[in-house]
Structures are given as C-alpha cells and as structure tokens.
Design a protein around this motif. Sequence first.
Motif, PDB file in Angstrom:
ATOM      1  N   ALA A  80       0.771  -0.866  -0.035  1.00 13.68           N
ATOM      2  CA  ALA A  80       0.161  -0.196  -0.203  1.00 13.68           C
ATOM      3  C   ALA A  80       1.014   1.237   0.261  1.00 13.68           C
ATOM      4  O   ALA A  80      -0.292   2.472  -0.630  1.00 13.68           O
ATOM      5  CB  ALA A  80      -1.043   0.571   1.068  1.00 13.68           C
ATOM      6  N   VAL A  81       1.618   1.195   0.827  1.00 18.34           N
ATOM      7  CA  VAL A  81       3.071   1.978   0.944  1.00 18.34           C
ATOM      8  C   VAL A  81       3.698   2.447  -1.068  1.00 18.34           C
ATOM      9  O   VAL A  81       3.104   3.789  -1.592  1.00 18.34           O
ATOM     10  CB  VAL A  81       4.300   2.052   1.455  1.00 18.34           C
ATOM     11  N   ALA A  99       6.233  15.762   0.952  1.00 20.03           N
ATOM     12  CA  ALA A  99       6.915  14.828   1.663  1.00 20.03           C
ATOM     13  C   ALA A  99       4.981  14.819   3.149  1.00 20.03           C
ATOM     14  O   ALA A  99       5.095  13.090   3.278  1.00 20.03           O
ATOM     15  CB  ALA A  99       7.366  15.030   2.056  1.00 20.03           C
ATOM     16  N   ILE A 100       5.665  15.495   3.644  1.00 15.53           N
ATOM     17  CA  ILE A 100       4.867  15.586   5.285  1.00 15.53           C
ATOM     18  C   ILE A 100       2.857  15.295   4.393  1.00 15.53           C
ATOM     19  O   ILE A 100       2.436  14.907   5.312  1.00 15.53           O
ATOM     20  CB  ILE A 100       4.477  16.988   4.886  1.00 15.53           C
ATOM     21  N   ILE A 101       2.549  15.518   3.649  1.00 14.69           N
ATOM     22  CA  ILE A 101       1.220  15.426   3.415  1.00 14.69           C
ATOM     23  C   ILE A 101       0.847  13.833   2.396  1.00 14.69           C
ATOM     24  O   ILE A 101       0.180  12.748   3.573  1.00 14.69           O
ATOM     25  CB  ILE A 101       0.414  15.981   2.149  1.00 14.69           C
ATOM     26  N   THR A 102       2.356  12.995   2.510  1.00 17.21           N
ATOM     27  CA  THR A 102       1.929  11.783   2.292  1.00 17.21           C
ATOM     28  C   THR A 102       2.505  10.992   3.292  1.00 17.21           C
ATOM     29  O   THR A 102       1.414  10.056   3.101  1.00 17.21           O
ATOM     30  CB  THR A 102       3.026  11.379   0.433  1.00 17.21           C
ATOM     31  N   GLY A 103       3.652  11.517   4.395  1.00 15.17           N
ATOM     32  CA  GLY A 103       3.189  11.228   5.224  1.00 15.17           C
ATOM     33  C   GLY A 103       2.093  10.668   5.738  1.00 15.17           C
ATOM     34  O   GLY A 103       1.899  10.141   6.816  1.00 15.17           O
ATOM     35  N   ALA A 104       1.406  11.638   6.137  1.00 14.64           N
ATOM     36  CA  ALA A 104       0.357  11.771   6.883  1.00 14.64           C
ATOM     37  C   ALA A 104      -0.792  10.524   5.971  1.00 14.64           C
ATOM     38  O   ALA A 104      -1.687  10.169   7.226  1.00 14.64           O
ATOM     39  CB  ALA A 104      -0.321  13.476   7.406  1.00 14.64           C
ATOM     40  N   ILE A 105      -0.972  11.075   5.031  1.00 14.39           N
ATOM     41  CA  ILE A 105      -1.897   9.945   4.613  1.00 14.39           C
ATOM     42  C   ILE A 105      -1.490   8.603   5.222  1.00 14.39           C
ATOM     43  O   ILE A 105      -2.046   8.000   5.519  1.00 14.39           O
ATOM     44  CB  ILE A 105      -1.617  10.125   3.091  1.00 14.39           C
ATOM     45  N   LEU A 106      -0.487   8.181   4.299  1.00 18.23           N
ATOM     46  CA  LEU A 106       0.816   6.589   4.947  1.00 18.23           C
ATOM     47  C   LEU A 106       0.066   6.121   6.403  1.00 18.23           C
ATOM     48  O   LEU A 106      -0.009   5.734   6.812  1.00 18.23           O
ATOM     49  CB  LEU A 106       1.837   6.665   4.431  1.00 18.23           C
ATOM     50  N   ALA A 107      -0.086   7.468   7.747  1.00 15.13           N
ATOM     51  CA  ALA A 107      -0.055   6.768   8.562  1.00 15.13           C
ATOM     52  C   ALA A 107      -1.217   7.481   9.319  1.00 15.13           C
ATOM     53  O   ALA A 107      -1.782   6.322  10.315  1.00 15.13           O
ATOM     54  CB  ALA A 107       0.127   8.963   9.821  1.00 15.13           C
ATOM     55  N   ILE A 108      -1.930   7.184   8.251  1.00 10.84           N
ATOM     56  CA  ILE A 108      -3.909   6.469   8.236  1.00 10.84           C
ATOM     57  C   ILE A 108      -3.879   5.045   7.472  1.00 10.84           C
ATOM     58  O   ILE A 108      -4.411   3.833   7.939  1.00 10.84           O
ATOM     59  CB  ILE A 108      -4.988   7.774   7.894  1.00 10.84           C
ATOM     60  N   VAL A 109      -3.201   5.256   6.244  1.00 16.79           N
ATOM     61  CA  VAL A 109      -3.476   4.193   5.366  1.00 16.79           C
ATOM     62  C   VAL A 109      -2.957   2.352   5.973  1.00 16.79           C
ATOM     63  O   VAL A 109      -3.942   1.607   5.814  1.00 16.79           O
ATOM     64  CB  VAL A 109      -3.417   4.829   4.420  1.00 16.79           C
ATOM     65  N   PHE A 149      -5.122  -0.144  17.441  1.00 15.11           N
ATOM     66  CA  PHE A 149      -4.930   0.625  16.247  1.00 15.11           C
ATOM     67  C   PHE A 149      -4.304   2.222  16.986  1.00 15.11           C
ATOM     68  O   PHE A 149      -3.166   2.667  15.748  1.00 15.11           O
ATOM     69  CB  PHE A 149      -6.521   0.868  16.185  1.00 15.11           C
ATOM     70  N   ILE A 150      -4.691   2.311  17.918  1.00 10.08           N
ATOM     71  CA  ILE A 150      -4.277   4.233  18.431  1.00 10.08           C
ATOM     72  C   ILE A 150      -2.765   3.596  18.536  1.00 10.08           C
ATOM     73  O   ILE A 150      -1.729   4.818  17.829  1.00 10.08           O
ATOM     74  CB  ILE A 150      -4.855   3.615  19.813  1.00 10.08           C
ATOM     75  N   PRO A 151      -1.868   2.824  18.981  1.00 12.83           N
ATOM     76  CA  PRO A 151      -0.232   3.211  19.332  1.00 12.83           C
ATOM     77  C   PRO A 151       0.439   2.439  17.696  1.00 12.83           C
ATOM     78  O   PRO A 151       0.944   3.432  17.674  1.00 12.83           O
ATOM     79  CB  PRO A 151       0.288   1.982  20.169  1.00 12.83           C
ATOM     80  N   ARG A 152      -0.466   2.194  16.434  1.00  9.43           N
ATOM     81  CA  ARG A 152       0.406   2.596  15.291  1.00  9.43           C
ATOM     82  C   ARG A 152      -0.480   3.452  14.549  1.00  9.43           C
ATOM     83  O   ARG A 152       1.096   4.098  13.783  1.00  9.43           O
ATOM     84  CB  ARG A 152      -0.241   0.454  14.739  1.00  9.43           C
ATOM     85  N   ILE A 153      -1.531   3.948  14.721  1.00 11.00           N
ATOM     86  CA  ILE A 153      -1.700   5.401  14.070  1.00 11.00           C
ATOM     87  C   ILE A 153      -0.426   6.070  15.028  1.00 11.00           C
ATOM     88  O   ILE A 153      -0.420   6.762  13.971  1.00 11.00           O
ATOM     89  CB  ILE A 153      -2.777   6.326  14.342  1.00 11.00           C
ATOM     90  N   ILE A 157       2.347   8.354  12.696  1.00 12.15           N
ATOM     91  CA  ILE A 157       2.358   9.950  12.389  1.00 12.15           C
ATOM     92  C   ILE A 157       4.046  10.191  12.049  1.00 12.15           C
ATOM     93  O   ILE A 157       4.207  10.889  11.670  1.00 12.15           O
ATOM     94  CB  ILE A 157       1.187  10.330  12.691  1.00 12.15           C
ATOM     95  N   VAL A 158       4.130   9.643  13.276  1.00 13.81           N
ATOM     96  CA  VAL A 158       5.982  10.043  13.002  1.00 13.81           C
ATOM     97  C   VAL A 158       6.502   8.957  12.286  1.00 13.81           C
ATOM     98  O   VAL A 158       7.741  10.183  11.105  1.00 13.81           O
ATOM     99  CB  VAL A 158       6.802   9.617  14.623  1.00 13.81           C
ATOM    100  N   ASP A 159       6.632   8.108  12.010  1.00 14.81           N
ATOM    101  CA  ASP A 159       7.178   7.382  11.314  1.00 14.81           C
ATOM    102  C   ASP A 159       7.458   7.994   9.634  1.00 14.81           C
ATOM    103  O   ASP A 159       8.743   7.731   9.438  1.00 14.81           O
ATOM    104  CB  ASP A 159       7.332   5.839  11.720  1.00 14.81           C
TER     105      ASP A 159
END
Length: 187
Positions: A80-81, A99-109, A149-153, A157-159
């Motif tokens: 998916a990434v 990059a920041i927007i994409t990272g935020a999208i990936l942080a949810i997906v 889910f909570i710890p993963r999201i 977000i950071v990663d």
Amino acid sequence: MKSNNRILIFSALGIAINIVLGTVSGMLSIPLLFLDTIGTIFVAVVYGPFYGVLTGGLTNVALGVIQNPKNIPFALVNIAVGIVVGLIARKWKFDLKTAIITGAILAIVCPLIGTPISVYVYGGLTGDFNDVFFTWLVQTGQKVFTAAFIPRITSNIVDKIISCVIVSWLVARIPKSYIQNYTQGAN
C-alpha cells in the motif's frame, strides 16, 4: 546501463534499505520510529507505484525468510505504501510539502491495513514497541482492535512523515540523470 537494470538495482537497494534501517531501528528500540519503508517510498517516488509495490512486497517476503515469518502478512502494508506514494509522486513533485502530506496519508492508511492483520493473525501483539501501549490499553478496558490501532496510528504519524521527508531530501539530491525519465510530478 539499461534503464530496466537500473530500476531493478534501485529496487534491490530499496529492499536492502528497508531491511537494514528497519532492523537497526528495531534493535535500538527507537520509540515511534520504524524506518522500514524508506526504500519503498524512495523507489515509488523515483520509479512509480509498480516498482514501489515490488520493493515493498519483496521486502516483507525477504524479512519473513531471514527474520520471522510474521513479517510476510504485513507485505500488504508495504505494498500500500508503494501504491500511495507512487501515485502521489506521479501527480505532484515530491518536495517537502508533498512529503509531509503523503506521510500523513500513510499514517492513516498503514494502520488501517496493519491493525486487522495484527489483531486477526497475531492477537494484536507483534513484538514491537507498540505492544507496550497495546497491553496497557487492553488492561484499561479497550477493545483489542482499538488497543492495536491507537498506538499504530500514533507511531505511524511520526514514522511515515519522517520517512517521506527523508526521501524528499534524498530525491532532491540524487543526480537527475538517474531519475529524469521517471519522475512525472517534477515536470
């Protein structure tokens, strides 16, 4: 060197980068940081979603063989990434903002895909830093899915934002002769 050979070499390097950085990050137990998709993100930005998917999927298969078979089902997350980043990079230049927007999208997906795998295949425990929070949340009465889910999201977000920012920095510095025929969003 033929362009297909170059792409395959970069894809292989992406797999190695994913494995090495993910392993080092795991060994150091760096909280909220995995760095195990930087190679996938890089290949997807430079060569598109197909090679991003190839890099991501093969990373988890290789990890399943050399480290632990539990990594194989999570290939879906890495795939998916490759898709998300590859499609975004084809449409927009992969600069800091993208990059920041994409990272935020990936942080949810990524947690939306990884959490069900974690819960239904492994009962929510996957042997990483998130297990501490998962256990605490379950003990406080949260449902298993929510506790997974909570710890993963939070960690994603950071990663994922850091990983995407690192790749945007690298792509801006790679010789254009290596990527000029592939990056569409930069045009």
